[in-house]
Design an enzyme around this catalytic site. Structure first.
Site, short mmCIF file in Angstrom:
data_model
loop_
_atom_site.label_atom_id
_atom_site.label_comp_id
_atom_site.label_asym_id
_atom_site.label_seq_id
_atom_site.Cartn_x
_atom_site.Cartn_y
_atom_site.Cartn_z
N ASP A 1 -26.75 0.71 17.24
CA ASP A 1 -28.19 0.91 17.09
C ASP A 1 -28.55 1.67 15.81
O ASP A 1 -29.71 1.72 15.43
CB ASP A 1 -28.76 1.63 18.33
N ASP B 1 -64.55 -22.02 -10.63
CA ASP B 1 -63.13 -22.34 -10.49
C ASP B 1 -62.71 -22.39 -9.02
O ASP B 1 -61.82 -23.13 -8.63
CB ASP B 1 -62.29 -21.29 -11.22
N GLY C 1 -57.48 -23.71 -9.75
CA GLY C 1 -58.60 -24.63 -9.58
C GLY C 1 -58.78 -25.60 -10.73
O GLY C 1 -58.69 -26.81 -10.56
N LEU C 2 -59.00 -25.08 -11.91
CA LEU C 2 -59.27 -25.95 -13.04
C LEU C 2 -58.08 -26.86 -13.29
O LEU C 2 -58.21 -28.05 -13.59
CB LEU C 2 -59.58 -25.12 -14.29
S1 SF4 Z 1 -24.59 -4.57 21.26
FE1 SF4 Z 1 -26.81 -4.38 21.18
S2 SF4 Z 1 -27.24 -2.47 22.25
FE2 SF4 Z 1 -25.08 -2.46 21.72
S3 SF4 Z 1 -24.94 -1.40 19.80
FE3 SF4 Z 1 -25.07 -3.56 19.34
S4 SF4 Z 1 -27.25 -3.87 19.04
FE4 SF4 Z 1 -27.05 -1.94 20.11
#
Ligand code: SF4
Lengths: 518, 428
Positions: free
Chosen positions: A36, A285, A420-421
């Site tokens: 994460d 234009d 445009g033109l």
């Molecule tokens: S598997 Fe999903 S929840 Fe687990 S670390 Fe990777 S992204 Fe995060």
């Protein structure tokens, strides 16, 4: 279970990160596995931030499960407090930690840190990024301003001698938030309205205690600030300014709304020819913009605003309007209905792609996702909303809000289209040898020839052709300028298929032209 | 360094280099990330992550600019109703896979990739894969592995994927001729170069794992010798050995020296005479030495610091120290697989500081104190370190760029030289 190819929004804790990263002196301890930590790159790479987001991840592993993940959380929180010395903390769980139910809020409380610690409950399996940002901001506002709430039945607050407002909603990783805030602060200053606190972006936790001092709250980004503003309205009887100043008309409405609230005269601010958009749009234009078919998709706020600008300020025809944000779906439905459309409410990228292809637009106003869709369909596109990309953080000043924002919108919406033109001249000389079917628009330069030829072939999408072109019809098609030829071909084929015509002749081509003609 | 000396492996190092073991915040992607390159490599495979919105967002963010029309990966996002038991998770998964298979008839191999959430709730993807394999036989085979962040980091996802593939390799007949299996995803261009070299060496039966298409999976048996091309494949190695294959111990094919030693080890295992190896590799060695030499002025004597990320850190440090004259200040790696890295460790200078695991805050402190000339790190750390005055190289690029083999040795050196070059050009 939802099958997802690309997502418009991250999980809710990313919304919390956007709030924390936008603020100063706030630290976020997130109970989460190591992967994460990817979220840091959103801020350091996409937004090019020069600091890591103020987030500590516990990065628990499988072997910690059922043993000491709670202890790990406590250690990480204590260490983060000691290292970063924040003014306040927010603590919470990511999707995985939510399942192991360690109660970050309770654990943090048990540490008895000498600073406020705000627990966040962000249900990862129900909610998404914008909701997470809104909830985090609301919890912070409540935690810091809540203790100052007047007892029920208190008399209405007296207005400040000098009118003042809070600007609510800008965060880290927000689409043009950095420049929008500067633009709107300037506008308010001209009106004689003081900005009391801008939050979350730039605010410290203790600044949130000053929120009740303002007369009103400007909800710049409803997706993020609406919940907090409603609470402030209820709790402190503050007024709420809800017009989102994107486009000339909306900016004027915003100025009038603020002026009316404080009994100020909006005329001086409105009188000056503030934006070039109205004149540019009226100049000859721009005749060529008339009725260009535009598909609009984004977060609710930006999509609604872009549709209004497209229809009322540039004279386009809006052929599709939608949002991925279900929280404000009602507003988008209403805006779409006003344009005689049915709104597309979906966060399914493939469904959005289908809707765009079916609408045959000349221009797509969307997010980075729609930019890819449009590229594949060979349609020009301008980006108007998050999700963001590194390009959405331009080095120059480029707000989308206010009068300068309207200038930016004019350029942004019009430049992807043929000048445009130039378009006019190409029409007149379409039989000319130099405008043969391989010529590229001059504004793309000589090198554009190869690049402008076929739009990126979609590597993995099969194109099925069931109608054939007679040689004569092919030749006729080549006489049509290249920049409308793609559309002419598609329209003719569509026309032929709808009528069960298997062979396209010159007749079919012109029948289709008259059918689709405008 | 000349081509001739580059290929002789002198074990100047010490097998017991000091290792700092760290346990704190890890700043490394999870194994799901490897889907980004694996799906490009196996052209008829689809990777379905069974996870959360976070997992979907991770892959998308790591893939960055690589947005494809309809990529061969997706996430089955678990929702509240799945977790609350309102919907049967297995039924839901079957439904999602059914929709996918219908939509993508080109898919021959489907990987169900486990994530932290699927593992925490103990969703049995092994059984699901068996069930779905039966349901979609013979057109689609369904396998599973874990890419979760609680079990795997970054490149370990590839390890899991390849280990799953090993289980499905056909058994080579006992009387089959000896064969070589090169293990680890390589860019197609690199794979082709190696194939030509093995050909020239007279090693005829060469397979690559992963193959470019699912049906090109080689057979395996006691006559199979496997040669790792990537250092992060411990589980795959174990799986191969369970199937009877035997390892060829070698350093990794990074740089001229590594590539030569790697080819020599394979040649020795197949009884190819040393003179033949010499003549076959001569041109490559020389080209590599020349290409690497060009970057020596920029890199020689420079001090490098590795944050743990791809598990390529140790072979990279060996290359940069021995072929470019750099000094490794700290070589961090998420895991130190001694069995796979023995040959590499032996080539590092004595006293090289290794660290395993991570406490990112403390490591940043060490990095600031050491003031290295260049830092190799993940995307989350690069800009903040640059802003603090350091020069950085993002490690993810080392997985997306062809870097193995003779003809990529110069490119590999350049990946490190370019950020330094950039610093010297800028006057703003
Ligand atoms: S598997 Fe999903 S929840 Fe687990 S670390 Fe990777 S992204 Fe995060």
């Amino acid at each position: 279970m939802q099958l997802t190819v690309w997502t418009y929004e991250g999980p809710p804790h990313v919304g919390a990160m956007r709030v924390a990263t936008g603020m100063q002196g706030l630290h976020y301890v997130l109970h989460a596995p190591q992967g994460d930590t990817y979220a840091d790159l959103l801020f350091t790479m996409i937004e090019r931030r020069d600091h890591r987001p103020p987030v500590t991840y516990t990065t628990f592993q499988a072997r910690d499960l059922g043993k000491d993940t709670a202890e790990l959380f406590k250690d990480a929180t204590r260490a983060a407090f000691e290292r970063f010395q924040p003014e306040a903390m927010i603590v919470g769980a990511s999707c995985t930690a939510e399942l192991i139910q360690d109660d970050p809020g309770g654990l943090a409380r048990a540490l008895q840190l000498p600073i406020p610690v705000v627990p966040l409950e962000l249900p990862s399996y129900q909610k998404k990024e914008n909701w997470g940002a809104a909830e985090t901001f609301y919890q912070l506002v409540r935690a810091f301003a809540g203790p100052l709430a007047p007892p029920p039945g208190s008399p209405a607050r007296a207005p400040n001698p000098e009118p003042s407002v809070n600007l609510l909603g800008p965060t880290a990783l927000g689409f043009r938030h950095r420049d929008d805030v500067r633009e709107i602060e300037g506008l308010l200053r001209e009106l004689g309205v003081r900005v009391n606190v801008t939050a979350p972006m730039g605010a410290r936790p203790r600044d949130l205690q000053r929120l009740p001092e303002a007369d009103a709250n400007v909800v710049l980004y409803p997706e993020i600030a609406d919940v907090a503003a409603r609470w402030l309205e209820r709790t402190f009887k503050q007024q709420t300014i809800r017009t989102v100043p994107i486009g000339v008309g909306a900016t004027q409405d915003f100025v009038r709304e603020v002026a009316a609230l404080f009994g100020l005269d909006p005329a001086p601010v409105l009188a000056t020819a503030r934006s070039r958009l109205p004149w540019y749009s009226r100049s000859v234009d721009s005749t060529y913009l008339t009725g260009k078919r535009v598909f609009v998709f984004g977060d609710a706020t930006h999509a609604i605003a872009a549709a209004r600008v497209a229809a009322k300020e540039l004279g386009f025809t809006v052929v599709g309007l939608g949002t991925y944000g279900r929280e404000f779906a009602r507003d988008v439905r209403a805006a779409a209905a006003a344009l005689g459309l049915e709104a597309l409410i979906s966060d399914d990228y493939l469904e959005v792609e289908q809707a765009i292809a079916a609408a045959h637009p000349d221009l797509v106003l969307g997010t980075q996702m729609e930019r890819h869709i449009a590229k594949r369909l060979g349609v020009p596109c301008a980006v108007i909303s998050a999700p963001v990309h590194v390009q959405d953080f331009p080095a120059r000043y480029a707000p989308h809000m206010g009068f300068e924002g309207a200038n930016v919108l004019f350029d942004t919406f019009v430049h992807p289209l043929m000048m445009g033109l130039e378009e006019h001249l190409l029409q007149m000389f379409r039989e000319d040898f130099e405008f043969h079917h391989e010529a590229a628009p001059s504004h793309l330069g000589p090198a554009a020839k190869a690049a402008a030829a076929p739009p990126d072939p979609a590597p993995e999408v099969a194109v099925v052709d069931t109608v054939v072109w007679t040689a004569e019809a092919e030749r006729e098609l080549k006489k049509i300028p290249f920049f409308v030829r793609h559309r002419a071909r598609n329209n003719t084929e569509r026309f032929a298929k709808e009528r069960g015509v298997g062979r396209i002749t010159v007749e079919t081509l012109y029948d289709a032209k008259s059918h689709f003609g405008r | 360094m000349s081509g001739a000396t580059a290929r002789t492996v002198t074990e100047t190092g010490c097998h017991d280099l000091p290792v700092l073991y760290e346990r704190g915040q890890h700043e490394v992607f999870c194994g799901l990330t490897s889907i980004v390159w694996l799906h490009r490599k196996i052209q008829d495979a689809f990777f379905l992550v069974v996870g959360s919105r976070t997992c979907a967002h991770l892959i998308q963010s790591a893939a960055g600019v690589m947005i494809f029309a309809e990529p061969r990966f997706a996430t089955a996002i678990m929702e509240e109703r799945d977790l609350a038991g309102l919907a049967d998770m297995n039924d839901e998964l079957d439904r999602v896979v059914g929709r996918l298979v219908e939509r993508r008839p080109d898919i021959k191999l489907l990987f169900l990739v486990g994530s932290c959430p699927s593992e925490v709730i103990k969703l049995d993807l092994g059984r699901a894969a068996e069930r779905l394999s039966r349901a979609f036989a013979p057109s689609v085979r369904v396998l599973h592995y874990s890419g979760s962040g609680i079990e795997t980091t970054f490149t370990q996802g590839e390890d899991g994927c390849l280990a799953a593939l090993v289980a499905t390799m056909s058994s080579a007949a006992a009387e089959a001729a000896p064969s070589l299996l090169v293990v680890g995803a390589l860019a197609d261009v690199v794979e082709d170069q190696f194939r030509r070299l093995f050909d020239a060496l007279g090693i005829e039966r060469v397979g690559f794992l992963p193959p470019r298409r699912a049906d090109q999976l080689a057979g395996i048996g006691p006559k199979t010798r496997y040669l790792l091309a990537q250092p992060f494949l411990a589980d795959t190695a174990k799986a191969l050995e369970r199937r009877g294959a035997r390892p060829i111990e070698a350093p990794f094919p990074l740089g001229a020296e590594g590539t030569t030693a790697w080819l020599e080890a394979a040649a020795a295992a197949f009884g190819v005479p040393a003179e033949r190896v010499d003549s076959v590799t001569e041109a490559g060695r020389e080209r590599a030495a020349r290409a690497v030499e060009r970057h020596r002025p920029a890199l020689g004597g420079k001090r490098i610091f590795f944050f743990p990320d791809s598990q390529l850190e140790i072979p990279l440090a060996r290359f940069l120290v021995r072929e470019l004259g750099m000094e490794a200040v700290e070589v961090g790696t998420p895991y130190l697989h001694r069995a796979q890295l023995e040959r590499e460790l032996a080539l590092l200078p004595p006293g090289t500081a290794l660290s395993e695991g991570q406490d990112v805050e403390r490591q940043l402190d060490r990095c600031q104190a050491a003031k290295p000339d260049i830092v190799v790190c993940g995307l989350g750390l690069a800009n903040p370190l640059e802003a603090a005055g350091m020069t950085t190289k993002w490690s993810i690029e080392l997985l997306f760029t062809p870097i193995q083999g003779y003809d990529q040795a110069g490119d590999l050196a350049e990946l490190f030289a370019r950020p330094l070059d950039r610093r010297t050009r800028l006057e703003v």
